[in-house]
Each structure stands twice: as structure tokens, then as C-alpha cells.
Design a protein around this motif. Structure first.
Motif, PDB file in Angstrom:
ATOM      1  N   LEU A 172       0.834  -1.344  -0.108  1.00  0.00           N
ATOM      2  CA  LEU A 172       0.070  -0.011  -0.233  1.00  0.00           C
ATOM      3  C   LEU A 172       0.913   1.340   0.129  1.00  0.00           C
ATOM      4  O   LEU A 172       0.409   2.273  -0.506  1.00  0.00           O
ATOM      5  N   ALA A 173       1.850   1.083   0.732  1.00  0.00           N
ATOM      6  CA  ALA A 173       2.962   2.479   0.700  1.00  0.00           C
ATOM      7  C   ALA A 173       3.510   2.548  -0.538  1.00  0.00           C
ATOM      8  O   ALA A 173       3.645   3.749  -0.994  1.00  0.00           O
ATOM      9  N   LEU A 174       4.049   1.528  -1.304  1.00  0.00           N
ATOM     10  CA  LEU A 174       4.688   1.829  -2.660  1.00  0.00           C
ATOM     11  C   LEU A 174       3.266   2.135  -3.621  1.00  0.00           C
ATOM     12  O   LEU A 174       3.705   2.914  -4.239  1.00  0.00           O
ATOM     13  N   LEU A 175       2.027   1.576  -3.698  1.00  0.00           N
ATOM     14  CA  LEU A 175       1.258   1.980  -4.356  1.00  0.00           C
ATOM     15  C   LEU A 175       0.896   3.448  -4.153  1.00  0.00           C
ATOM     16  O   LEU A 175       0.772   4.464  -5.244  1.00  0.00           O
ATOM     17  N   ALA A 176       0.838   4.079  -2.861  1.00  0.00           N
ATOM     18  CA  ALA A 176       0.426   5.571  -2.503  1.00  0.00           C
ATOM     19  C   ALA A 176       1.833   6.263  -3.053  1.00  0.00           C
ATOM     20  O   ALA A 176       1.432   7.402  -3.427  1.00  0.00           O
ATOM     21  N   PHE A 177       3.058   5.880  -3.035  1.00  0.00           N
ATOM     22  CA  PHE A 177       4.051   6.546  -3.430  1.00  0.00           C
ATOM     23  C   PHE A 177       3.841   6.545  -5.045  1.00  0.00           C
ATOM     24  O   PHE A 177       4.162   7.758  -5.808  1.00  0.00           O
ATOM     25  N   TRP A 178       3.574   5.597  -5.751  1.00  0.00           N
ATOM     26  CA  TRP A 178       3.602   5.632  -7.213  1.00  0.00           C
ATOM     27  C   TRP A 178       2.401   6.686  -7.687  1.00  0.00           C
ATOM     28  O   TRP A 178       2.794   7.462  -8.413  1.00  0.00           O
ATOM     29  N   LEU A 179       1.302   6.595  -7.026  1.00  0.00           N
ATOM     30  CA  LEU A 179       0.143   7.407  -7.273  1.00  0.00           C
ATOM     31  C   LEU A 179       0.559   9.029  -7.019  1.00  0.00           C
ATOM     32  O   LEU A 179       0.331   9.773  -7.795  1.00  0.00           O
ATOM     33  N   VAL A 203       6.172  11.289 -17.561  1.00  0.00           N
ATOM     34  CA  VAL A 203       4.887  10.524 -17.188  1.00  0.00           C
ATOM     35  C   VAL A 203       5.123   9.020 -17.593  1.00  0.00           C
ATOM     36  O   VAL A 203       5.043   7.837 -16.905  1.00  0.00           O
ATOM     37  N   LEU A 204       5.706   8.714 -18.719  1.00  0.00           N
ATOM     38  CA  LEU A 204       6.217   7.426 -19.203  1.00  0.00           C
ATOM     39  C   LEU A 204       7.000   6.749 -18.138  1.00  0.00           C
ATOM     40  O   LEU A 204       6.860   5.548 -17.874  1.00  0.00           O
ATOM     41  N   ILE A 205       8.134   7.338 -17.633  1.00  0.00           N
ATOM     42  CA  ILE A 205       9.221   6.726 -16.823  1.00  0.00           C
ATOM     43  C   ILE A 205       8.402   6.472 -15.628  1.00  0.00           C
ATOM     44  O   ILE A 205       8.589   5.206 -15.132  1.00  0.00           O
ATOM     45  N   VAL A 206       7.644   7.008 -15.003  1.00  0.00           N
ATOM     46  CA  VAL A 206       6.907   7.029 -13.782  1.00  0.00           C
ATOM     47  C   VAL A 206       5.841   5.805 -14.134  1.00  0.00           C
ATOM     48  O   VAL A 206       5.769   4.895 -13.008  1.00  0.00           O
ATOM     49  N   VAL A 207       5.473   5.819 -14.945  1.00  0.00           N
ATOM     50  CA  VAL A 207       3.883   4.629 -15.173  1.00  0.00           C
ATOM     51  C   VAL A 207       4.956   3.331 -15.490  1.00  0.00           C
ATOM     52  O   VAL A 207       4.458   2.373 -15.166  1.00  0.00           O
ATOM     53  N   LEU A 208       5.856   3.457 -16.251  1.00  0.00           N
ATOM     54  CA  LEU A 208       6.637   2.069 -16.650  1.00  0.00           C
ATOM     55  C   LEU A 208       7.536   1.592 -15.837  1.00  0.00           C
ATOM     56  O   LEU A 208       7.606   0.284 -15.632  1.00  0.00           O
ATOM     57  N   ILE A 209       8.313   2.365 -14.851  1.00  0.00           N
ATOM     58  CA  ILE A 209       9.127   1.945 -13.693  1.00  0.00           C
ATOM     59  C   ILE A 209       8.407   2.497 -12.547  1.00  0.00           C
ATOM     60  O   ILE A 209       9.088   3.536 -11.821  1.00  0.00           O
ATOM     61  N   PRO A 210       7.407   1.819 -11.897  1.00  0.00           N
ATOM     62  CA  PRO A 210       7.002   2.483 -10.642  1.00  0.00           C
ATOM     63  C   PRO A 210       7.755   2.835  -9.551  1.00  0.00           C
ATOM     64  O   PRO A 210       7.940   4.290  -9.345  1.00  0.00           O
ATOM     65  N   LEU A 211       8.437   2.104  -8.912  1.00  0.00           N
ATOM     66  CA  LEU A 211       9.340   2.833  -7.917  1.00  0.00           C
ATOM     67  C   LEU A 211      10.400   3.680  -8.141  1.00  0.00           C
ATOM     68  O   LEU A 211      10.710   4.686  -7.791  1.00  0.00           O
ATOM     69  N   LEU A 212      11.329   3.051  -9.143  1.00  0.00           N
ATOM     70  CA  LEU A 212      12.533   3.573  -9.418  1.00  0.00           C
ATOM     71  C   LEU A 212      12.126   5.022 -10.303  1.00  0.00           C
ATOM     72  O   LEU A 212      12.707   5.889 -10.024  1.00  0.00           O
ATOM     73  N   GLY A 235       9.435   6.838  -9.996  1.00  0.00           N
ATOM     74  CA  GLY A 235       9.164   7.885  -8.895  1.00  0.00           C
ATOM     75  C   GLY A 235      10.238   8.743  -8.017  1.00  0.00           C
ATOM     76  O   GLY A 235      10.257   9.693  -7.901  1.00  0.00           O
ATOM     77  N   LEU A 236      11.158   7.780  -7.795  1.00  0.00           N
ATOM     78  CA  LEU A 236      12.546   8.222  -7.170  1.00  0.00           C
ATOM     79  C   LEU A 236      13.060   9.155  -7.856  1.00  0.00           C
ATOM     80  O   LEU A 236      13.375  10.014  -7.563  1.00  0.00           O
ATOM     81  N   ILE A 237      13.309   8.757  -9.299  1.00  0.00           N
ATOM     82  CA  ILE A 237      14.239   9.600 -10.245  1.00  0.00           C
ATOM     83  C   ILE A 237      13.433  11.115 -10.264  1.00  0.00           C
ATOM     84  O   ILE A 237      13.968  11.744 -10.452  1.00  0.00           O
ATOM     85  N   TRP A 238      12.106  10.820 -10.501  1.00  0.00           N
ATOM     86  CA  TRP A 238      11.193  12.010 -10.642  1.00  0.00           C
ATOM     87  C   TRP A 238      11.469  12.840  -9.623  1.00  0.00           C
ATOM     88  O   TRP A 238      11.672  14.196  -9.583  1.00  0.00           O
ATOM     89  N   MET A 239      11.314  12.396  -8.208  1.00  0.00           N
ATOM     90  CA  MET A 239      11.427  13.049  -7.109  1.00  0.00           C
ATOM     91  C   MET A 239      12.869  13.750  -7.008  1.00  0.00           C
ATOM     92  O   MET A 239      13.058  15.117  -6.563  1.00  0.00           O
ATOM     93  N   LEU A 240      13.902  13.287  -7.367  1.00  0.00           N
ATOM     94  CA  LEU A 240      15.317  13.648  -7.147  1.00  0.00           C
ATOM     95  C   LEU A 240      15.729  14.627  -8.406  1.00  0.00           C
ATOM     96  O   LEU A 240      16.428  15.465  -8.448  1.00  0.00           O
ATOM     97  N   ARG A 241      15.499  14.156  -9.550  1.00  0.00           N
ATOM     98  CA  ARG A 241      15.974  14.851 -10.927  1.00  0.00           C
ATOM     99  C   ARG A 241      14.855  15.610 -11.915  1.00  0.00           C
ATOM    100  O   ARG A 241      15.253  16.425 -12.473  1.00  0.00           O
ATOM    101  N   GLY A 242      13.480  15.408 -11.682  1.00  0.00           N
ATOM    102  CA  GLY A 242      12.843  15.931 -12.308  1.00  0.00           C
ATOM    103  C   GLY A 242      11.943  17.267 -11.894  1.00  0.00           C
ATOM    104  O   GLY A 242      11.399  18.034 -12.573  1.00  0.00           O
TER     105      GLY A 242
END
Length: 95
Positions: free
Chosen positions: A8-15, A38-47, A49-56
Motif C-alpha cells: 500500500l505504501a508503494l502504491l501510494a508513492f507511485w500514485l 509520465v512514461l518513466i513513472v508509469v513504466l518503472i513505478p518505484l524507480l 518515482g524516485l528519479i522524478w523526485m530527485l531529478r525532474g
């Protein structure tokens, strides 16, 4: 039970990451275009999202804290002549 909570935590982070990418202003997104994020976050959910938070994610421009009062603004109630006048009037019982 722990697995369900982690899932649930991973799903919440992905959303959260997905909605954050979608709602970010196009001109403030960093490094790659918004559609690719959007494609990166959808296709690679956890990684993704982390890359988005740090670099995008757009950088938030914050004012220095505390913001000093501007010129002509009272710094506190005891510096405001209207407040002091009203307080003096109330203390004398002229309500």
C-alpha cells in the motif's frame, strides 16, 4: 500483514509521483519533457518515482524566512499606532 502495508505504501508513492508529474507545470519540469516523465513513472513505478523526485521535480523557490516587514508596516502590535490608540480607548472605558 507487513507485506500488505508495504504494498500500500508503494502504491501510494507511485500514485503521488504520477499525480505530481501530471500536475507539474510543463515549463518547470527539469531534465526531460513532461510526457517522458509520465512514461518513466508509469513504466518503472518505484524507480521512476524516485528519479522524478530527485531529478525532474520543479525546484521550489522559497523566500528567506523570516520575511522582515516591509517599509511602513508595524513590526508588532506595540508598534502600530492605531492598535495603541484603540487599546488606550478601551482601557479608559470609552467603548
Amino acid at each position: 500483514m507487513a507485506g500488505v502495508l508495504i504494498g500500500l505504501a508503494l502504491l501510494a508513492f507511485w500514485l503521488f509521483s504520477l499525480f505530481d508529474v501530471i500536475t507539474a507545470p510543463e515549463e518547470e519540469v527539469r531534465n526531460v519533457p513532461k510526457a517522458l516523465w509520465v512514461l518513466i513513472v508509469v513504466l518503472i513505478p518505484l524507480l521512476g518515482g524516485l528519479i522524478w523526485m530527485l531529478r525532474g521535480r520543479p525546484k521550489v523557490v522559497r523566500d528567506p524566512w523570516p520575511v522582515p516587514p516591509g517599509p511602513g508596516m508595524p513590526k508588532g502590535p506595540d508598534d502600530d499606532p492605531d492598535f495603541l490608540r484603540d487599546l488606550d480607548r478601551r482601557m479608559r472605558g470609552e467603548d
